[in-house]
Design an enzyme around this catalytic site. Structure first.
Site, PDB file in Angstrom:
ATOM      1  N   TYR A   1      19.762   6.789   7.545  1.00 43.57           N
ATOM      2  CA  TYR A   1      18.301   7.118   7.667  1.00 43.57           C
ATOM      3  C   TYR A   1      17.446   5.995   7.631  1.00 43.57           C
ATOM      4  CZ  TYR A   1      14.006   9.756   6.903  1.00 43.57           C
ATOM      5  OH  TYR A   1      12.953  10.333   6.942  1.00 43.57           O
TER       6      TYR A   1
ATOM      7  N   SER B   1       8.934   6.405   8.591  1.00 45.96           N
ATOM      8  CA  SER B   1       8.997   6.584   7.141  1.00 45.96           C
ATOM      9  C   SER B   1       9.082   5.337   6.417  1.00 45.96           C
ATOM     10  CB  SER B   1      10.460   7.228   6.728  1.00 45.96           C
ATOM     11  OG  SER B   1      10.709   7.465   5.596  1.00 45.96           O
TER      12      SER B   1
END
Ligand SMILES: NC(=O)c1ccc[n+]([C@@H]2O[C@H](COP(=O)([O-])OP(=O)(O)OC[C@H]3O[C@@H](n4cnc5c(N)ncnc54)[C@H](OP(=O)(O)O)[C@@H]3O)[C@@H](O)[C@H]2O)c1
Length: 256
Positions: A155, A142
């Site tokens: 995250y 990501s």
């Protein structure tokens, strides 16, 4: 022709990016092993993939279960002879209050799923690929892994770890015939990003994003980051001094 008769092992296949990738890959003629926890969603997806006249196996399991994932990969190899491509896509957002409050148990769940789950998948396929002298490991990481983001500690850490892990694996496997592709998407509309009320910058629809995933894999890119507008901003953020980065990134509210 790239996908025709390839054998693809895809984690996180039951929804969002994984589901859409499975259908796109099935349409292009590859055999699929579909991994996720929700069996009924996998079965339904497998039926839709089989309409493209390809072979599909489903593996309802948790990617944090190292042995279960290894056994699934072994079953794929026994049935199809090999695994050509691993797409390590399973992941969770960690957007709940416990995780945001740095509760270790909750943070561990994000790291275990996003990072260790991918490690388990690599461990289940990479040695056999290296022995065979061909294969392709694909990480769905990501843009959130470039630098710490607000309300995203778990995250961001999991995706930064994932990117670094796969980059190290790429170096280790440099002369083995195994390629490694690290894909770093921005925001894509999926169940993972649903329910957020604030605007997510340069949010992409799955239909627009999937061709970019496929292209990155087909071209065996080392890195692919998109959409280009957000990727450019994030790359600029990477070289910003902390005082400037804090001013800009500290204002972001897209997780709310
Ligand atoms: N959407 C975005 O904006 C975005 C941006 C950048 C990167 N990503 C990454 O893209 C990947 C897919 O995300 P998505 O947006 O498609 O989200 P999603 O729709 O929530 O899909 C996540 C997938 O991962 C699976 N999964 C989660 N935990 C698992 C576990 N412990 N074991 C096995 N499977 C597990 C889920 O299946 P089960 O629940 O059935 O197990 C589901 O199939 C994630 O790694 C995410 O971090 C997403």
């Amino acid at each position: 022709m790239f996908w025709q008769d390839k054998v693809v092992f895809l984690t996180g296949a039951s929804s969002g990016i994984g589901e859409a990738l499975a259908l796109a890959i099935a349409k292009r003629g590859a055999a699929l092993g579909l991994v996720a926890r929700r069996r009924e969603l996998l079965d339904d997806l497998a039926d839709r993939c089989r309409k493209f006249d390809i072979k599909v196996r489903v593996f309802p399991l948790d990617v944090t279960d190292e042995e279960a994932l290894y056994e699934a990969a072994d079953e794929m190899r026994a049935e199809f002879g090999r695994i050509d491509i691993l797409i390590a896509n399973a992941g969770i957002g960690g957007n709940d209050e416990e995780t945001r409050a740095y509760t270790p148990r909750a943070v561990r769940k994000v790291i275990d799923t996003n990072l260790i789950g991918a490690v388990n998948a690599v461990h289940a396929v990479a040695p056999q690929m290296a022995e065979r002298g061909s294969g392709h490991l694909v990480a769905i990481s990501s843009l959130a892994g470039f630098r710490g983001l607000p309300k995203s500690a778990a995250y961001s850490a999991s995706k930064a770890g994932m990117t670094a892990f796969f980059e190290s694996v790429r170096l280790d496997l440099k002369h083995s015939g195994v390629d490694v592709t690290i894909i770093q998407p921005g925001f894509i509309r999926t169940p993972l990003t649903s329910g957020r009320t604030n605007k997510m910058p340069f949010l992409m629809e799955l239909d627009d994003a999937i061709p970019l995933f496929l292209k990155a894999i087909e071209k065996k890119k080392k890195f692919a980051a998109f959409p280009w507008q957000l990727a450019t901003l994030v790359r600029a953020g990477k070289i910003m001094p902390a005082w400037l980065y804090d001013r800009i990134a500290g204002r972001a509210r897209y997780r709310e």
